[in-house]
Write a protein that holds these residues in place. Structure first.
Motif, PDB file in Angstrom:
ATOM      1  N   ASP A  71       0.835  -1.209   0.000  1.00  0.00           N
ATOM      2  CA  ASP A  71       0.000   0.000   0.000  1.00  0.00           C
ATOM      3  C   ASP A  71       0.867   1.254   0.000  1.00  0.00           C
ATOM      4  O   ASP A  71       0.588   2.227  -0.716  1.00  0.00           O
ATOM      5  N   ASP A  76      -4.635  -1.331  -9.073  1.00  0.00           N
ATOM      6  CA  ASP A  76      -5.242  -2.552  -8.515  1.00  0.00           C
ATOM      7  C   ASP A  76      -4.249  -3.572  -7.967  1.00  0.00           C
ATOM      8  O   ASP A  76      -4.661  -4.599  -7.434  1.00  0.00           O
ATOM      9  N   ALA A  78      -2.256  -3.677  -5.365  1.00  0.00           N
ATOM     10  CA  ALA A  78      -2.261  -3.927  -3.921  1.00  0.00           C
ATOM     11  C   ALA A  78      -3.356  -4.924  -3.548  1.00  0.00           C
ATOM     12  O   ALA A  78      -3.122  -5.860  -2.774  1.00  0.00           O
ATOM     13  N   GLN A  79      -4.540  -4.744  -4.090  1.00  0.00           N
ATOM     14  CA  GLN A  79      -5.644  -5.649  -3.802  1.00  0.00           C
ATOM     15  C   GLN A  79      -5.355  -7.051  -4.318  1.00  0.00           C
ATOM     16  O   GLN A  79      -5.615  -8.054  -3.643  1.00  0.00           O
ATOM     17  N   LYS A  80      -4.785  -7.135  -5.510  1.00  0.00           N
ATOM     18  CA  LYS A  80      -4.472  -8.449  -6.091  1.00  0.00           C
ATOM     19  C   LYS A  80      -3.427  -9.191  -5.270  1.00  0.00           C
ATOM     20  O   LYS A  80      -3.533 -10.407  -5.061  1.00  0.00           O
ATOM     21  N   LYS A 107      -2.854  -8.811  -2.063  1.00  0.00           N
ATOM     22  CA  LYS A 107      -3.482  -9.234  -0.802  1.00  0.00           C
ATOM     23  C   LYS A 107      -4.371 -10.459  -1.012  1.00  0.00           C
ATOM     24  O   LYS A 107      -4.427 -11.356  -0.170  1.00  0.00           O
ATOM     25  N   GLU A 108      -5.058 -10.511  -2.139  1.00  0.00           N
ATOM     26  CA  GLU A 108      -5.899 -11.671  -2.437  1.00  0.00           C
ATOM     27  C   GLU A 108      -5.078 -12.942  -2.562  1.00  0.00           C
ATOM     28  O   GLU A 108      -5.540 -14.034  -2.215  1.00  0.00           O
ATOM     29  N   LYS A 157      -2.401 -13.394  -0.862  1.00  0.00           N
ATOM     30  CA  LYS A 157      -1.740 -13.547   0.442  1.00  0.00           C
ATOM     31  C   LYS A 157      -0.214 -13.537   0.334  1.00  0.00           C
ATOM     32  O   LYS A 157       0.495 -14.303   0.988  1.00  0.00           O
ATOM     33  N   ASN A 208       3.059 -11.646   1.196  1.00  0.00           N
ATOM     34  CA  ASN A 208       3.550 -10.594   2.089  1.00  0.00           C
ATOM     35  C   ASN A 208       5.043 -10.697   2.382  1.00  0.00           C
ATOM     36  O   ASN A 208       5.554 -10.001   3.260  1.00  0.00           O
TER      37      ASN A 208
END
Length: 251
Positions: free
Chosen positions: A170, A206, A208-210, A212-213, A215, A217
């Motif tokens: 992010d 988009d 960041a969302q992808k 996180k989906e 997982k 990190n």
């Protein structure tokens, strides 16, 4: 007396250099970064070789065991992921070994960013596009010099490759989006060339969302730039009207 600092490559055991593989086969002691190095590389070692995971150890503990074996005339390999020249914490090891009169011989490896670029299938420098690649990271528990903050680097417009930053995706997007368009292409490559590799493609809008989906990190690289959407141009190197030392005009 010496210790061999060997780049393990990005993940796939077959991507280690020939020299690196030869040293693993000959080593009496292999000190490896267990949290990052593919354990398949240790299969190149002879059965009696001692293998020590450096992940839970301090610098002092790592150096102590390497010094012990080197002084005994043994072949010692310090195996580090990718190429140790990038975020390898090498200088501190080199200084410590030098204090004991032990030389560090460097054997380069294929960096993870090159392994990831290969898996993406894109050239990081593009004819009639960017000719510059910036390797960096965002600040975390260890700082980044202010003049190297991500927003400043992103202003240049070149290809960005970010290590050690996917857990702050992010923040990465926020900083780059201040100076680049939201439709700028982005790719995230998790554990490049490992069997569990994942590749996520998107844009600043988009990604960041992808991520996180999926997982993701840790253990991933972030690529930002138009090299992921290259123009239909060609290199002048092989153009029929472009002469150089290897091809004269009459050829």
């Amino acid at each position: 007396m010496k210790v061999y600092l060997v780049g393990a490559g990005p993940g796939d055991p077959e991507l280690i250099t020939v020299k690196g593989k030869k040293l693993l086969e000959e080593a009496d002691l292999i000190v490896y970064a267990g949290s990052l190095v593919n354990p398949g590389l240790l299969e190149y070692a002879k059965p009696e070789a001692v293998k020590v995971d450096s992940a839970p150890r301090t610098l002092e503990e790592i150096v102590e065991i390497m010094v012990e074996y080197a002084r005994a005339g043994k072949i010692v390999v310090r195996l580090q992921t990718g190429d140790p020249a990038l975020y390898g914490a090498v200088e501190e090891q080199k200084r410590a070994l030098k204090a004991y009169g032990i030389e560090l011989e460097w054997v380069p490896g294929v960096s993870s960013f090159l392994g990831a670029a290969a898996r993406l299938g894109y050239e990081l420098t593009v004819p009639d596009g960017t000719q510059t690649v910036i390797l960096s990271r965002v600040a975390g528990r260890t700082p980044v010099p202010e003049k190297e903050n991500l927003e400043e680097l992103a202003k240049i417009g070149s290809t960005l490759v970010l290590f050690l930053s996917v857990d702050k995706i992010d923040e990465v997007v926020a900083q780059i989006s201040r100076v680049r368009a939201l439709d700028t292409p982005v790719a995230v490559v998790y554990k490049a060339t490992f069997p569990e590799e994942k590749i996520v493609i998107g844009t600043l809008a988009d990604i960041a969302q992808k991520v996180k989906e999926e997982k993701i990190n840790k253990t991933a690289l972030i690529f930002v730039g138009e090299f992921l959407n290259p123009p239909p141009t060609r290199s002048k190197l092989y153009a029929p009207d472009f002469t150089h030392g290897g091809r004269r005009e009459s050829d």
